[in-house]
Design an enzyme around this catalytic site. Structure first.
Site, PDB file in Angstrom:
ATOM      1  N   LYS A  15       0.834  -1.211   0.000  1.00 24.24           N
ATOM      2  CA  LYS A  15       0.000   0.000   0.000  1.00 24.24           C
ATOM      3  C   LYS A  15       0.870   1.263   0.000  1.00 24.24           C
ATOM      4  O   LYS A  15       0.622   2.188  -0.766  1.00 24.24           O
ATOM      5  CB  LYS A  15      -0.912   0.045   1.238  1.00 24.24           C
ATOM      6  CG  LYS A  15      -1.913  -1.091   1.323  1.00 24.24           C
ATOM      7  CD  LYS A  15      -2.878  -0.908   2.492  1.00 24.24           C
ATOM      8  CE  LYS A  15      -2.229  -0.908   3.856  1.00 24.24           C
ATOM      9  NZ  LYS A  15      -1.612  -2.169   4.261  1.00 24.24           N
ATOM     10  N   ARG A  90      -9.231   0.554   9.662  1.00 21.37           N
ATOM     11  CA  ARG A  90      -8.807  -0.829   9.896  1.00 21.37           C
ATOM     12  C   ARG A  90      -9.810  -1.593  10.745  1.00 21.37           C
ATOM     13  O   ARG A  90      -9.587  -2.763  11.039  1.00 21.37           O
ATOM     14  CB  ARG A  90      -7.468  -0.837  10.613  1.00 21.37           C
ATOM     15  CG  ARG A  90      -6.244  -0.970   9.697  1.00 21.37           C
ATOM     16  CD  ARG A  90      -5.047  -0.520  10.507  1.00 21.37           C
ATOM     17  NE  ARG A  90      -3.826  -1.204  10.264  1.00 21.37           N
ATOM     18  CZ  ARG A  90      -2.758  -0.618   9.688  1.00 21.37           C
ATOM     19  NH1 ARG A  90      -2.845   0.590   9.197  1.00 21.37           N
ATOM     20  NH2 ARG A  90      -1.630  -1.271   9.598  1.00 21.37           N
ATOM     21  N   ARG A 129      11.509  -5.499   4.014  1.00 19.04           N
ATOM     22  CA  ARG A 129      11.181  -4.070   3.902  1.00 19.04           C
ATOM     23  C   ARG A 129      12.157  -3.185   4.693  1.00 19.04           C
ATOM     24  O   ARG A 129      12.517  -3.484   5.820  1.00 19.04           O
ATOM     25  CB  ARG A 129       9.762  -3.828   4.430  1.00 19.04           C
ATOM     26  CG  ARG A 129       9.361  -2.369   4.370  1.00 19.04           C
ATOM     27  CD  ARG A 129       7.884  -2.190   4.397  1.00 19.04           C
ATOM     28  NE  ARG A 129       7.326  -2.362   5.739  1.00 19.04           N
ATOM     29  CZ  ARG A 129       6.037  -2.278   5.999  1.00 19.04           C
ATOM     30  NH1 ARG A 129       5.175  -2.090   5.030  1.00 19.04           N
ATOM     31  NH2 ARG A 129       5.599  -2.426   7.225  1.00 19.04           N
ATOM     32  N   ARG A 162      11.998  -0.839  10.193  1.00 16.78           N
ATOM     33  CA  ARG A 162      11.089  -0.292  11.194  1.00 16.78           C
ATOM     34  C   ARG A 162      11.128  -1.155  12.448  1.00 16.78           C
ATOM     35  O   ARG A 162      11.237  -2.371  12.362  1.00 16.78           O
ATOM     36  CB  ARG A 162       9.651  -0.305  10.625  1.00 16.78           C
ATOM     37  CG  ARG A 162       9.250   1.004  10.038  1.00 16.78           C
ATOM     38  CD  ARG A 162       7.994   0.903   9.214  1.00 16.78           C
ATOM     39  NE  ARG A 162       6.863   0.282   9.888  1.00 16.78           N
ATOM     40  CZ  ARG A 162       5.641   0.195   9.351  1.00 16.78           C
ATOM     41  NH1 ARG A 162       5.407   0.699   8.148  1.00 16.78           N
ATOM     42  NH2 ARG A 162       4.662  -0.381   9.992  1.00 16.78           N
ATOM     43  N   ARG A 173       0.917  -8.585  13.383  1.00 20.09           N
ATOM     44  CA  ARG A 173       0.155  -7.614  12.589  1.00 20.09           C
ATOM     45  C   ARG A 173      -0.712  -8.295  11.553  1.00 20.09           C
ATOM     46  O   ARG A 173      -1.823  -7.856  11.247  1.00 20.09           O
ATOM     47  CB  ARG A 173       1.108  -6.598  11.944  1.00 20.09           C
ATOM     48  CG  ARG A 173       1.464  -5.510  12.951  1.00 20.09           C
ATOM     49  CD  ARG A 173       2.739  -4.813  12.649  1.00 20.09           C
ATOM     50  NE  ARG A 173       2.751  -4.195  11.366  1.00 20.09           N
ATOM     51  CZ  ARG A 173       3.844  -4.072  10.611  1.00 20.09           C
ATOM     52  NH1 ARG A 173       4.992  -4.548  11.021  1.00 20.09           N
ATOM     53  NH2 ARG A 173       3.776  -3.487   9.467  1.00 20.09           N
TER      54      ARG A 173
END
Ligand code: AMP
Length: 221
Positions: A15, A90, A129, A162, A173
Site C-alpha cells: 500500500k 482498519r 522491507r 522499522r 500484525r
C-alpha cells in the site's frame, strides 16, 4: 466533488509503495495513519507515547485515538481537494466514523482499492522491507535498495528497518489484520465500493490496476 479513495489491504502488501506513486499522479492528500503515528512517535507527543506500546506490539491503536487523529488531519486545507487514505480504516468502527466525517462535509468514499496477497508473500515482503526514517519512502532488500547504502534516494535520510518489522510483530500484525480488519472486505463489498487487486503482481502492474480502477470510479461517479 472531491475524490476520496481508500488503499486497503494487509500489512506488507505494498500500500505504501503504491501510495507514494499515486500521490505523484493524483492531486490528493495522502493520509497514512501509520505515518501519522510515526511522526507523533518521533516528536514524542502524548499521542505518540500512547500509541508506542500498541505499535511496538503490532496491535491496533484504540479506535477513539486513531479516529481523533484522522479527524484532526482532515481539518488541514489540503484534504479539501480529496484524499488517498492508506491504512485507515482498519476496523468497522473506524469505517463508520470515516463515512460520518465525510458525510459531514458532503462527501463520500469513491472507491476502496483492496490490494491482497497470500500470507507467505506478505511475510516475505515485510521481512525485506526497509523504510526511510525521515520521509517514509519504502525500499526492499531484495528488489529495491537505495542507490547509496542506507541513504534515502529521495531525502538523504537514514534507511532503516522499522522497529515493528521484527518477525514476531510482523506475524502479530497479520493476525490482527485477519481478525479485526478483514471484516471490512464484506463491509465495503456490501456497499458496492470494493475493487480487488492482486498484490503479488509486479509493482508496475499493481499500479496500472489501481489507475484503471480509479479511472473507472471517476466515470461512474
Ligand atoms: P502501518 O504503517 O500502516 O503498517 O501502521 C503501523 C502501526 O500503526 C500499526 O501496526 C498499528 O499499530 C498502528 N496503526 C496504523 N493505522 C492504524 C489504524 N487505522 N488503526 C489502529 N492502529 C493503526
Amino acid at each position: 466533488m472531491a475524490d476520496y479513495y481508500l488503499l486497503f489491504g494487509p500489512p506488507g502488501v505494498g500500500k505504501g509503495t503504491q501510495a507514494d506513486r499515486l500521490e505523484k499522479t493524483l492531486d490528493l492528500a495522502h493520509v497514512a495513519t501509520g505515518d501519522l503515528f510515526r511522526e507523533h512517535l518521533k516528536k514524542n507527543t502524548p499521542l505518540g507515547q500512547l500509541a508506542r506500546s500498541y505499535i511496538d506490539r503490532g496491535a491496533l491503536v484504540p479506535d477513539d485515538v486513531t479516529i481523533g487523529m484522522v479527524a484532526e488531519r482532515m481539518t488541514d486545507p489540503d484534504t479539501q481537494k480529496g484524499m488517498l487514505l492508506d491504512g485507515f480504516p482498519r476496523t468497522v468502527a473506524q469505517a463508520d466514523a470515516l463515512s460520518k466525517m465525510l458525510a459531514d462535509r458532503g462527501q463520500k468514499i469513491q472507491r476502496v482499492l483492496f490490494i491482497t496477497a497470500p500470507k507467505e508473500v506478505l511475510i516475505e515482503r515485510l521481512g525485506n522491507r526497509m523504510t526511510c526514517s525521515n520521509c517514509g519512502t519504502i525500499y526492499n532488500t531484495q528488489t529495491q535498495l537505495p542507490k547509496s547504502d542506507r541513504v534515502c534516494d529521495v531525502c538523504g535520510g537514514e534507511v532503516i528497518q522499522r522497529t515493528d518489522d521484527t518477525p514476531d510483530t510482523q506475524r502479530k500484525r497479520i493476525e490482527v489484520y485477519l481478525e479485526q480488519t478483514i471484516p471490512l472486505v464484506d463491509y465495503f463489498k456490501q456497499r458496492g465500493l470494493l475493487t480487488t487487486i492482486q498484490g503479488e503482481q509486479s509493482i508496475d502492474r499493481v499500479y496500472e490496476n489501481l489507475l484503471h480502477a480509479i479511472e473507472a470510479a471517476k466515470k461512474t461517479g
